[in-house]
Motif scaffolding. Structure first.
Motif, PDB file in Angstrom:
ATOM      1  N   HIS A   1       0.813  -1.213   0.000  1.00 53.08           N
ATOM      2  CA  HIS A   1       0.000   0.000   0.000  1.00 53.08           C
ATOM      3  C   HIS A   1       0.851   1.270   0.000  1.00 53.08           C
ATOM      4  O   HIS A   1       0.784   2.073  -0.915  1.00 53.08           O
ATOM      5  N   VAL A   2       1.662   1.459   1.036  1.00 52.73           N
ATOM      6  CA  VAL A   2       2.457   2.689   1.128  1.00 52.73           C
ATOM      7  C   VAL A   2       3.697   2.594   0.252  1.00 52.73           C
ATOM      8  O   VAL A   2       4.167   1.507  -0.059  1.00 52.73           O
ATOM      9  N   ASN A   3       4.208   3.736  -0.140  1.00 52.85           N
ATOM     10  CA  ASN A   3       5.428   3.787  -0.945  1.00 52.85           C
ATOM     11  C   ASN A   3       6.621   3.597  -0.010  1.00 52.85           C
ATOM     12  O   ASN A   3       6.932   4.484   0.781  1.00 52.85           O
ATOM     13  N   PRO A   4       7.295   2.450  -0.082  1.00 52.59           N
ATOM     14  CA  PRO A   4       8.380   2.197   0.856  1.00 52.59           C
ATOM     15  C   PRO A   4       9.634   3.024   0.591  1.00 52.59           C
ATOM     16  O   PRO A   4      10.531   3.059   1.421  1.00 52.59           O
ATOM     17  N   ALA A   5       9.706   3.696  -0.551  1.00 54.76           N
ATOM     18  CA  ALA A   5      10.871   4.525  -0.862  1.00 54.76           C
ATOM     19  C   ALA A   5      10.784   5.891  -0.180  1.00 54.76           C
ATOM     20  O   ALA A   5      11.774   6.608  -0.105  1.00 54.76           O
ATOM     21  N   ILE A   6       9.608   6.241   0.330  1.00 52.02           N
ATOM     22  CA  ILE A   6       9.414   7.525   1.002  1.00 52.02           C
ATOM     23  C   ILE A   6       9.368   7.267   2.506  1.00 52.02           C
ATOM     24  O   ILE A   6       8.572   6.466   2.980  1.00 52.02           O
ATOM     25  N   THR A   7      10.234   7.937   3.249  1.00 49.35           N
ATOM     26  CA  THR A   7      10.229   7.786   4.699  1.00 49.35           C
ATOM     27  C   THR A   7       9.895   9.143   5.318  1.00 49.35           C
ATOM     28  O   THR A   7      10.724  10.036   5.362  1.00 49.35           O
ATOM     29  N   ASP A   8       8.652   9.273   5.726  1.00 48.10           N
ATOM     30  CA  ASP A   8       8.212  10.493   6.397  1.00 48.10           C
ATOM     31  C   ASP A   8       7.052  10.139   7.323  1.00 48.10           C
ATOM     32  O   ASP A   8       6.688   8.970   7.450  1.00 48.10           O
TER      33      ASP A   8
ATOM     34  N   VAL B   1      14.631  -7.547  -6.170  1.00 43.64           N
ATOM     35  CA  VAL B   1      13.249  -7.367  -6.610  1.00 43.64           C
ATOM     36  C   VAL B   1      13.252  -6.465  -7.837  1.00 43.64           C
ATOM     37  O   VAL B   1      13.981  -5.472  -7.900  1.00 43.64           O
ATOM     38  N   SER B   2      12.463  -6.820  -8.822  1.00 45.45           N
ATOM     39  CA  SER B   2      12.404  -6.061 -10.072  1.00 45.45           C
ATOM     40  C   SER B   2      11.610  -4.770  -9.909  1.00 45.45           C
ATOM     41  O   SER B   2      11.991  -3.728 -10.448  1.00 45.45           O
ATOM     42  N   ALA B   3      10.481  -4.848  -9.180  1.00 50.87           N
ATOM     43  CA  ALA B   3       9.630  -3.667  -9.037  1.00 50.87           C
ATOM     44  C   ALA B   3       8.767  -3.775  -7.795  1.00 50.87           C
ATOM     45  O   ALA B   3       8.394  -4.864  -7.368  1.00 50.87           O
ATOM     46  N   ILE B   4       8.458  -2.610  -7.239  1.00 51.26           N
ATOM     47  CA  ILE B   4       7.504  -2.483  -6.146  1.00 51.26           C
ATOM     48  C   ILE B   4       6.366  -1.613  -6.674  1.00 51.26           C
ATOM     49  O   ILE B   4       6.595  -0.504  -7.156  1.00 51.26           O
ATOM     50  N   PHE B   5       5.148  -2.131  -6.601  1.00 55.11           N
ATOM     51  CA  PHE B   5       3.953  -1.377  -6.994  1.00 55.11           C
ATOM     52  C   PHE B   5       3.255  -0.920  -5.722  1.00 55.11           C
ATOM     53  O   PHE B   5       3.013  -1.722  -4.822  1.00 55.11           O
ATOM     54  N   CYS B   6       2.931   0.363  -5.652  1.00 56.15           N
ATOM     55  CA  CYS B   6       2.321   0.904  -4.434  1.00 56.15           C
ATOM     56  C   CYS B   6       1.367   2.044  -4.775  1.00 56.15           C
ATOM     57  O   CYS B   6       1.232   2.450  -5.919  1.00 56.15           O
TER      58      CYS B   6
END
Length: 121
Positions: free
Chosen positions: A13-20, A38-43
């Motif tokens: 669900h959440v974008n794991p590349a953003i930490t805030d 991992v090839s891709a994360i969809f969020c």
């Protein structure tokens, strides 16, 4: 862990590349994604569209149409669907085609406008 798997994908669900404060700290997920190639994360979560490499660098699909996940830096693809109260992003969905050699991602707005597609190899 199987070496015979061509693509490894995460759907979250959440974008794991953003930490805030809004997304939290998902650095453990990003580490696992990097460690296991991992090839891709969809969020989603932020109700907007963005494309980034695992290292946080944004890529523009109209310029970078092929993402080589074998190079160790997969893609984080975020697409938003409605509920965007501040209208900061574009409401859209993704058409994703997977075959044995690649993954093609086609972002499409609710107005049926197709944005630049890109391919993950």
């Amino acid at each position: 862990k199987s070496p015979n798997v061509r693509f490894r994908l995460i759907f979250i669900h959440v974008n794991p590349a953003i930490t805030d404060g809004h997304h939290g700290n998902n650095s453990k997920i990003m580490k696992i994604a990097s460690d296991y190639k991992v090839s891709a994360i969809f969020c989603g979560h932020s109700h907007s569209y963005s494309t980034n490499y695992f290292n946080g660098t944004e890529f523009n699909p109209s310029i970078t149409s092929i993402i080589n996940s074998n190079e160790g830096n997969g893609a984080v693809i975020q697409a938003g669907l409605g509920g965007n109260t501040n209208k900061a992003g574009t409401d859209m969905y993704l058409r994703v085609n997977v075959n044995q050699s690649n993954i093609t991602v086609q972002p499409i707005t609710f107005n049926h406008t197709m944005l630049s597609a890109f391919t993950i190899i």
